[in-house]
Design a protein around this motif. Sequence first.
Motif, PDB file in Angstrom:
ATOM      1  N   ALA A 165       0.806  -1.217   0.000  1.00 19.76           N
ATOM      2  CA  ALA A 165       0.000   0.000   0.000  1.00 19.76           C
ATOM      3  C   ALA A 165       0.836   1.262   0.000  1.00 19.76           C
ATOM      4  N   ARG A 166       1.995   1.173  -0.587  1.00 28.98           N
ATOM      5  CA  ARG A 166       2.819   2.368  -0.715  1.00 28.98           C
ATOM      6  C   ARG A 166       2.896   2.767  -2.177  1.00 28.98           C
ATOM      7  N   PRO A 167       3.097   4.057  -2.425  1.00 24.71           N
ATOM      8  CA  PRO A 167       3.357   4.466  -3.798  1.00 24.71           C
ATOM      9  C   PRO A 167       4.590   3.722  -4.297  1.00 24.71           C
ATOM     10  N   MET A 168       4.627   3.515  -5.584  1.00 23.53           N
ATOM     11  CA  MET A 168       5.657   2.644  -6.111  1.00 23.53           C
ATOM     12  C   MET A 168       7.062   3.050  -5.696  1.00 23.53           C
ATOM     13  N   ALA A 169       7.332   4.332  -5.773  1.00 28.14           N
ATOM     14  CA  ALA A 169       8.697   4.784  -5.521  1.00 28.14           C
ATOM     15  C   ALA A 169       9.141   4.554  -4.085  1.00 28.14           C
ATOM     16  N   GLU A 170       8.194   4.285  -3.208  1.00 31.66           N
ATOM     17  CA  GLU A 170       8.574   4.126  -1.806  1.00 31.66           C
ATOM     18  C   GLU A 170       8.638   2.670  -1.358  1.00 31.66           C
ATOM     19  N   ARG A 171       8.439   1.786  -2.312  1.00 29.47           N
ATOM     20  CA  ARG A 171       8.382   0.376  -1.919  1.00 29.47           C
ATOM     21  C   ARG A 171       9.764  -0.250  -1.775  1.00 29.47           C
ATOM     22  N   THR A 182      17.464  10.017 -15.583  1.00 30.23           N
ATOM     23  CA  THR A 182      17.199   9.544 -14.231  1.00 30.23           C
ATOM     24  C   THR A 182      17.791  10.442 -13.152  1.00 30.23           C
ATOM     25  N   GLN A 183      18.854  11.168 -13.493  1.00 31.58           N
ATOM     26  CA  GLN A 183      19.511  11.950 -12.450  1.00 31.58           C
ATOM     27  C   GLN A 183      18.886  13.324 -12.266  1.00 31.58           C
ATOM     28  N   GLU A 184      18.014  13.681 -13.152  1.00 28.56           N
ATOM     29  CA  GLU A 184      17.547  15.066 -13.137  1.00 28.56           C
ATOM     30  C   GLU A 184      16.258  15.234 -12.339  1.00 28.56           C
ATOM     31  N   PHE A 185      15.568  14.129 -12.113  1.00 24.11           N
ATOM     32  CA  PHE A 185      14.265  14.217 -11.451  1.00 24.11           C
ATOM     33  C   PHE A 185      14.194  13.240 -10.295  1.00 24.11           C
ATOM     34  N   PRO A 186      13.208  13.464  -9.432  1.00 23.01           N
ATOM     35  CA  PRO A 186      12.999  12.485  -8.368  1.00 23.01           C
ATOM     36  C   PRO A 186      12.682  11.111  -8.964  1.00 23.01           C
ATOM     37  N   PHE A 187      12.916  10.129  -8.175  1.00 23.59           N
ATOM     38  CA  PHE A 187      12.757   8.758  -8.625  1.00 23.59           C
ATOM     39  C   PHE A 187      11.387   8.495  -9.245  1.00 23.59           C
ATOM     40  N   ALA A 188      10.354   8.927  -8.537  1.00 27.43           N
ATOM     41  CA  ALA A 188       9.001   8.653  -9.017  1.00 27.43           C
ATOM     42  C   ALA A 188       8.752   9.313 -10.372  1.00 27.43           C
ATOM     43  N   THR A 189       9.280  10.506 -10.528  1.00 27.85           N
ATOM     44  CA  THR A 189       9.106  11.213 -11.779  1.00 27.85           C
ATOM     45  C   THR A 189       9.818  10.467 -12.910  1.00 27.85           C
ATOM     46  N   SER A 190      11.001   9.976 -12.594  1.00 26.67           N
ATOM     47  CA  SER A 190      11.749   9.240 -13.603  1.00 26.67           C
ATOM     48  C   SER A 190      10.977   8.014 -14.078  1.00 26.67           C
ATOM     49  N   LEU A 191      10.329   7.361 -13.154  1.00 26.91           N
ATOM     50  CA  LEU A 191       9.541   6.191 -13.528  1.00 26.91           C
ATOM     51  C   LEU A 191       8.478   6.574 -14.548  1.00 26.91           C
ATOM     52  N   ARG A 192       7.798   7.641 -14.239  1.00 28.61           N
ATOM     53  CA  ARG A 192       6.732   8.100 -15.123  1.00 28.61           C
ATOM     54  C   ARG A 192       7.291   8.471 -16.497  1.00 28.61           C
ATOM     55  N   LEU A 193       8.421   9.130 -16.455  1.00 34.22           N
ATOM     56  CA  LEU A 193       9.035   9.552 -17.699  1.00 34.22           C
ATOM     57  C   LEU A 193       9.443   8.341 -18.534  1.00 34.22           C
ATOM     58  N   TRP A 194       9.961   7.355 -17.866  1.00 35.19           N
ATOM     59  CA  TRP A 194      10.380   6.154 -18.601  1.00 35.19           C
ATOM     60  C   TRP A 194       9.214   5.456 -19.282  1.00 35.19           C
ATOM     61  N   ASP A 195       8.052   5.515 -18.647  1.00 39.96           N
ATOM     62  CA  ASP A 195       6.870   4.961 -19.311  1.00 39.96           C
ATOM     63  C   ASP A 195       6.780   5.517 -20.724  1.00 39.96           C
ATOM     64  N   ALA A 196       6.897   6.813 -20.782  1.00 39.93           N
ATOM     65  CA  ALA A 196       6.733   7.479 -22.068  1.00 39.93           C
ATOM     66  C   ALA A 196       7.908   7.192 -23.001  1.00 39.93           C
ATOM     67  N   LEU A 197       9.098   7.179 -22.437  1.00 36.82           N
ATOM     68  CA  LEU A 197      10.274   6.938 -23.280  1.00 36.82           C
ATOM     69  C   LEU A 197      10.198   5.563 -23.942  1.00 36.82           C
TER      70      LEU A 197
END
Lengths: 618, 210
Positions: A260-266, A348-363
Motif C-alpha cells: 500500500a505504498r506508492p511505487m517509488a517508496e516500496r 534519471t539523475q535530473e528528477f525524483p525517482f518517481a518522476t523518472s519512472l513516469r518519464l520512462w513509461d513514455a520513453l
Amino acid sequence: MEEESRLANLARLLGGERVSPAVVRGLGFHGLDVESELVVDDAYVPTGAEAGAGTGAGTGAGADTGHEVAGRAGAGAGAETGAENMIDGGSKGTTDDGGDRVETETDDGSVLSTDSAGLYAKYAGLRLRVWQVALGVLPEETARWGAAEDEAARTYRDFVDLFTREGEFPPADSESEEFTVYTQIRADVERTWPKVPFFQVGDSGLGEEEERFHDESLTRILWVYAKLNSGIAYVQGMNELVAMLLFVAAVDTPEGAASARPMAERSASRATVTAAEPRAFWLFTNLMSEIKELFVSQLDYSDSGVMGAIKAIEAELQWFDFELFEHLQKNHIDPRFYAFRWLTLLLTQEFPFATSLRLWDALFCDGHRFAFLRHFCVAMLIAIRARLLDAEFAAMVSLLQHYPPEDEVPFAVLFELACSIADRSYRSLATYDKVCEGPLDRQMGTVEWVPFWAVLALAPSRDRATIFLYKEKSKTAIDEAVDLRGATLESLTVRQRNTSKGARQAFRLATTRGNLYLGTFNHLSPRLEWMAAFARVLDTVTALVDARDASAVFDICAWDATYGIAPPRVESDPTSPLADSQLDAYYDDRALWDAQLAHWPLRASAAAAAAASDAAPR
Amino acid sequence: YTVVLIGDSAVGKSNLLSRFTRDEFSLESKSTIGVEFATRSISTDDGKVLKAQIWDTAGQERYRAITSAYYRGAVGALLVYDISKYETFSNVERWLKELRDHAENHIEVMLVGNKSDLRHLRVVMTEDAEAFAQENGISFIETSALDASNVEEAFSSILTKIYEKVSRKSMNSDAAGSGKTKPMANNASKVIVVDNENDDAAPAKKKKCC
C-alpha cells in the motif's frame, strides 16, 4: 495587479479554482494512480461513495496473484506471474461485469474513493508489463508470456552459472581487464540511488552485509551483461539504468502493491529481488540494444553516438527556440555540459525517482524510439529559458546540471512542452510563452495545473472527447473495446482507421503525447487485455475528472479557441485526422505561424479569456 | 580560472569539489557522468579575488573522449587518487599522459592523495607519492574530503600558483590582456615541466613561460 489578474485568469483557464490540488497531484505528475496516492480533499469526495464491486474484484485478483508470486519466488519456478494474472483476470472481469462498471460510474465516480491500496493492487504489474512489451522482452500475445518469461529466466540463470564461477566472479587476477570491470561495477553499484528506500540499507537488523542483496543483484546483472557484450562491457551509468529496471521488476508486483505504498517508496525482500533479476536483466539487455550507441566511445562522434544525439538536441533547440540556442552558443555553453548525462542516463539523475519512472513509461512507449527523449531534453531547456537568458556562464551551467525542482518547473509542464515539440506544434509552445509572458518557470509553480494527459485522454481533438483507436486488424478487439468504452465513457467515440497513415497519425496523437496507455495501445496492437487495463485506468481518470467538474476539462480544451487560434482541422469530418500534407503545410510554414502569432497580443486574449470564462458554465 | 579534477573513479573527486565549494561531504554521492561544474572564489594574500570554475570529471576510461574536451582551457588540474587503493595511484601516470596530450602545456598540476582519513587502510605511502610528484615536477598534497583536512589548502594552493603564473605571464608579455576567466587560449609554448617542491601551500614557485 495586472500580474495578479493575469495569473488569476490563467488559473481559471486551467481550472485552478475548481480542481483540487490533491486531484492534480493524484492524477498527474507522477503518472497514473498506480503511482501517487489518491488522496482527495474532503470537499471533493463524492458523498456516500464507496469502493464498488469492481474494486473488490480487483483487490481479490491482486491478493490471489500475490499469493502466486510469493510461491514463485520461493520455488524459483512457475510460469505464471502475478501481473499476467492481473491482466487476464482484469480483462475477463471487465468484459463480464460491464454492468458493474457502469454502475460504478453512475455511482458518481466511486473509483474516486477507492483506497490507494486497492488501486495499487488493481494495477499491480501494469508498468512492468508495459515496459516488458514496449521493450520487446515479452511478445504482444499475453498467452505466450508465461513461456517467454520462463525461458528468459532459464537463459539468464544459465548465463549466471556460466559467468560467476569460482575465481571469475570476482575475478581472481587483479591485473586483468575483467578485474577492472568488476571493481568498477562494484564501485558504482554501491553508490546507486542511495536515497531511494528500496536501495537503502534498511533497519531489518540484519546488518549491512546481509542487506546488500540489491547490490549483489545489480552487480550480477551488469556483470553478465558485460561478459556477454565485451565490446561495451560496463560503462558508468549503466548501473543507474539497471537499478530502475530491477526496482520496477521487484516492486511492481501484487506483493509490492500489498504494501500500500506508492511505487517509488516500496521495498522488496531478498527473495523478490533475486526473483526479479532475470526480468531486469532482459529489460536492460533490450533497452541497451536500442541505446547502446550512446555508451560506446568509438561511436561518440557518429550520428548514432552520444555526440550525434547531442547535436540533434541542439538542432531541435535551434529550430524551436532560436533565441535561446543563440544565447547558449554565445556563452559557450557546450551542450555536453548537460545533455551528456541527460541522454545516457535517460534523465534519471535530473528528477525524483518517481518522476523518472513516469518519464520512462513514455520513453519506452515512444513510437519513434527515443525521439521523445530528445524532445523532452529540448523541453527542459525551453522551460527554463527565461532564467537561462538572464544568467551568466557559471549560473547557466549550474542550472542545467542541477535542474530546478518540480515545484519550480512542474513535470507536467515539461511533459506537455515535450509533447508539443513532438507534434512540432509552435502553437502550443507559444502558448506557454505568451500566456505567462516571460518567466514561465517562475510562474508555473503558482498555477494549478490540470493533468495534461487527463485532458488529452478525454479530448485529444480538443472540442469533443474523442479517442481514436487506429488499428489495421483485430476488428473484434476493437468492437469489444468500443463496447467497454461505450459502457463507461459515453462521450468517447472509438473509431477504427485501417490505413497505416491513420495509424501513424494516431501515434502522433497518442504516443508522442505521452499518454502511456493509449500509446501503448497503439504500439502493441489492441489486445483485449490491454484495452481492458487501459479502459480501467481511463475510467479512474474520467471518474476523477467528472467528479470534479467536467467543464473544467473542457475549459482547457477550449483554451485555444479562447486565445483565438484555431487548431488545424478538417471541418467536414472532425473525427478524421488531417492528411499528412496538410499537417506539414501547417506546421512547416513558419511564416504562417508567425503571422498567427502577430495577431495574438496577450492583453486582448486575456480580456477575451476573462469574458469567455465569465460566460463559461460553472 | 578553470581547474579540472581528474583521476580514477571513486577516488572522491566529487566530494573534494563539494567540500571545497559548498563545504559538504556525502557518503552517498553518485558516480559522475560526463562532467560537473561548480564555482568558488577565494582571495589571495594581496587581496585579489580569484574566481575558480572547477570541473569535476567522470573517472571511467569511456568518458575520456568527452571529458578531455574540458582539459582544453584548464589552467590547473588536481589529479586525485585514493590512498587506500593502489591501482588508483598506479594509474596516475596514465592521467598525466592524458593531460599532456590534451591539456594546455603550462597547466598547473597537483597530485592529490585523497581519503587520508582512512589511515588504517592506507596502501599508498606518502613518501612514494611525494617522490613521484617530485619526479614529474608536480606538486603534491594529501587530503580528506570527509574530515575536510587540506581540502581548502589544496585548492587555494593550486589557485594561487595559477594566479602567480598568470600575473607573471601578463607582466612579461605586457600585452594588456588581463587574464580573467579565459586566460589561456594562445601562447604557443613547448611542454614545460614544472619544477617544484612539494606539499603544503608554499607558493613562490614559478616556471618559465614563453
